[in-house]
Design a protein around this motif. Sequence first.
Motif, PDB file in Angstrom:
ATOM      1  N   UNK A  75       0.817  -1.212   0.000  1.00 26.65           N
ATOM      2  CA  UNK A  75       0.000   0.000   0.000  1.00 26.65           C
ATOM      3  C   UNK A  75       0.856   1.270   0.000  1.00 26.65           C
ATOM      4  N   UNK A  76       1.966   1.240  -0.710  1.00 24.28           N
ATOM      5  CA  UNK A  76       2.851   2.403  -0.764  1.00 24.28           C
ATOM      6  C   UNK A  76       2.134   3.599  -1.392  1.00 24.28           C
ATOM      7  N   UNK A  77       2.262   4.753  -0.759  1.00 26.18           N
ATOM      8  CA  UNK A  77       1.670   5.981  -1.283  1.00 26.18           C
ATOM      9  C   UNK A  77       2.648   6.636  -2.247  1.00 26.18           C
ATOM     10  N   UNK A  78       2.193   6.919  -3.455  1.00 27.27           N
ATOM     11  CA  UNK A  78       3.015   7.593  -4.463  1.00 27.27           C
ATOM     12  C   UNK A  78       2.761   9.092  -4.368  1.00 27.27           C
ATOM     13  N   UNK A  79       3.690   9.793  -3.726  1.00 24.85           N
ATOM     14  CA  UNK A  79       3.504  11.229  -3.506  1.00 24.85           C
ATOM     15  C   UNK A  79       3.496  12.022  -4.809  1.00 24.85           C
ATOM     16  N   UNK A  80       4.041  11.442  -5.880  1.00 25.15           N
ATOM     17  CA  UNK A  80       4.085  12.159  -7.151  1.00 25.15           C
ATOM     18  C   UNK A  80       2.840  11.918  -8.002  1.00 25.15           C
ATOM     19  N   UNK A  81       2.028  10.955  -7.612  1.00 26.42           N
ATOM     20  CA  UNK A  81       0.852  10.609  -8.412  1.00 26.42           C
ATOM     21  C   UNK A  81      -0.305  11.552  -8.123  1.00 26.42           C
ATOM     22  N   UNK A  82      -1.250  11.603  -9.049  1.00 29.91           N
ATOM     23  CA  UNK A  82      -2.491  12.341  -8.812  1.00 29.91           C
ATOM     24  C   UNK A  82      -3.165  11.756  -7.575  1.00 29.91           C
ATOM     25  N   UNK A  83      -3.580  12.586  -6.619  1.00 31.19           N
ATOM     26  CA  UNK A  83      -4.141  12.057  -5.369  1.00 31.19           C
ATOM     27  C   UNK A  83      -5.348  11.154  -5.555  1.00 31.19           C
ATOM     28  N   UNK A  84      -6.232  11.502  -6.490  1.00 35.93           N
ATOM     29  CA  UNK A  84      -7.413  10.666  -6.717  1.00 35.93           C
ATOM     30  C   UNK A  84      -7.013   9.339  -7.354  1.00 35.93           C
ATOM     31  N   UNK A 191     -17.752  11.160  -2.270  1.00 38.28           N
ATOM     32  CA  UNK A 191     -16.624  11.748  -1.547  1.00 38.28           C
ATOM     33  C   UNK A 191     -15.783  12.709  -2.368  1.00 38.28           C
ATOM     34  N   UNK A 192     -15.924  12.707  -3.705  1.00 41.87           N
ATOM     35  CA  UNK A 192     -15.074  13.557  -4.537  1.00 41.87           C
ATOM     36  C   UNK A 192     -15.851  14.721  -5.136  1.00 41.87           C
ATOM     37  N   UNK A 193     -15.122  15.763  -5.499  1.00 42.27           N
ATOM     38  CA  UNK A 193     -15.746  16.939  -6.089  1.00 42.27           C
ATOM     39  C   UNK A 193     -15.815  16.871  -7.600  1.00 42.27           C
ATOM     40  N   UNK A 194     -15.221  15.825  -8.199  1.00 41.99           N
ATOM     41  CA  UNK A 194     -15.209  15.689  -9.654  1.00 41.99           C
ATOM     42  C   UNK A 194     -15.929  14.418 -10.066  1.00 41.99           C
ATOM     43  N   UNK A 195     -16.685  14.423 -11.175  1.00 42.87           N
ATOM     44  CA  UNK A 195     -17.369  13.206 -11.618  1.00 42.87           C
ATOM     45  C   UNK A 195     -16.467  12.248 -12.368  1.00 42.87           C
ATOM     46  N   UNK A 196     -15.243  12.633 -12.673  1.00 44.65           N
ATOM     47  CA  UNK A 196     -14.370  11.790 -13.484  1.00 44.65           C
ATOM     48  C   UNK A 196     -13.598  10.826 -12.618  1.00 44.65           C
ATOM     49  N   UNK A 197     -13.492   9.600 -13.076  1.00 41.80           N
ATOM     50  CA  UNK A 197     -12.670   8.612 -12.393  1.00 41.80           C
ATOM     51  C   UNK A 197     -11.225   8.838 -12.794  1.00 41.80           C
ATOM     52  N   UNK A 198     -10.253   8.326 -11.980  1.00 36.01           N
ATOM     53  CA  UNK A 198      -8.846   8.499 -12.313  1.00 36.01           C
ATOM     54  C   UNK A 198      -8.467   7.928 -13.672  1.00 36.01           C
ATOM     55  N   UNK A 199      -9.211   6.977 -14.175  1.00 35.06           N
ATOM     56  CA  UNK A 199      -8.864   6.366 -15.457  1.00 35.06           C
ATOM     57  C   UNK A 199      -9.309   7.210 -16.642  1.00 35.06           C
ATOM     58  N   UNK A 200     -10.034   8.312 -16.351  1.00 33.31           N
ATOM     59  CA  UNK A 200     -10.471   9.185 -17.417  1.00 33.31           C
ATOM     60  C   UNK A 200     -11.889   8.932 -17.859  1.00 33.31           C
ATOM     61  N   UNK A 201     -12.512   7.852 -17.389  1.00 37.78           N
ATOM     62  CA  UNK A 201     -13.903   7.581 -17.751  1.00 37.78           C
ATOM     63  C   UNK A 201     -14.829   8.503 -16.984  1.00 37.78           C
ATOM     64  N   UNK A 202     -15.954   8.838 -17.568  1.00 38.92           N
ATOM     65  CA  UNK A 202     -16.892   9.744 -16.929  1.00 38.92           C
ATOM     66  C   UNK A 202     -17.578   9.068 -15.767  1.00 38.92           C
TER      67      UNK A 202
END
Length: 248
Positions: A75-84, A191-202
Amino acid sequence: MTDAPPLSSRDRTRAELVKVAAGLLAEGGPSAVTTRSVAQAAGMQAPAIYRLFGDKVGLLAAVVEDGYASYVGAKHVDEAADPVADLRLGWDVHIDFGLDNPELFRLMHSGLSALAPEGSGASGSLQRGTAVLHTRVRRVAEAGRLAVAEPLAVDLVRASATGVVFTLLDGGIAPQHALRESAWLALAAVILTSPSSPSGRSGLTGQDSSAAPPAAVAAVTLGAALPTLDGFTPGERALLSELLARVN
């Protein structure tokens, strides 16, 4: 870097018994893990188990602890990755671990309190795993993407991922991919303010998926940044944190 010190004979014996017990658990569930079966499979005498673990419950608690250590290591956190995207990755890691280790996962989530009393190693591993999730959620909040209070988001992420695992393990009727993706989108909509998933799908709709008012989102974002802000006394910081929590 120096090499790790070699394990003592006691530690090697303990590690071997835990490994054997974990294998029996994976093959036959908790009922397959008896002091006799573990001793026989390990080529040892049963008294060794009693000396090292106390009884079967102590041995299973050690298996849970070892399983949690493996889980937390993934479960390593990637500090450089997009948080979502990183939050989604952790969510997927949780589900994949559960599906790959069904008996261990059941024991970790339904039998941990009985097997690991307060202060035990397994409890410590659980806390470390939760801390990783807290970090991921905090990063989402700091980016202004979290629509609910952090503690609620942590509980919702953990509950949804664990629920998906148990549903699939218990023979859910929906295809695995459909259930996982729909569960994530439903979670993201809350929980999120955006409707987009991290994979780019709506998301589920073309509009903002969060019903949280802008003031609530701003309060969550400011609350996440509060520990890094200078100029506050501890009392002022605590008061501001309490006031921001009331906005949600």
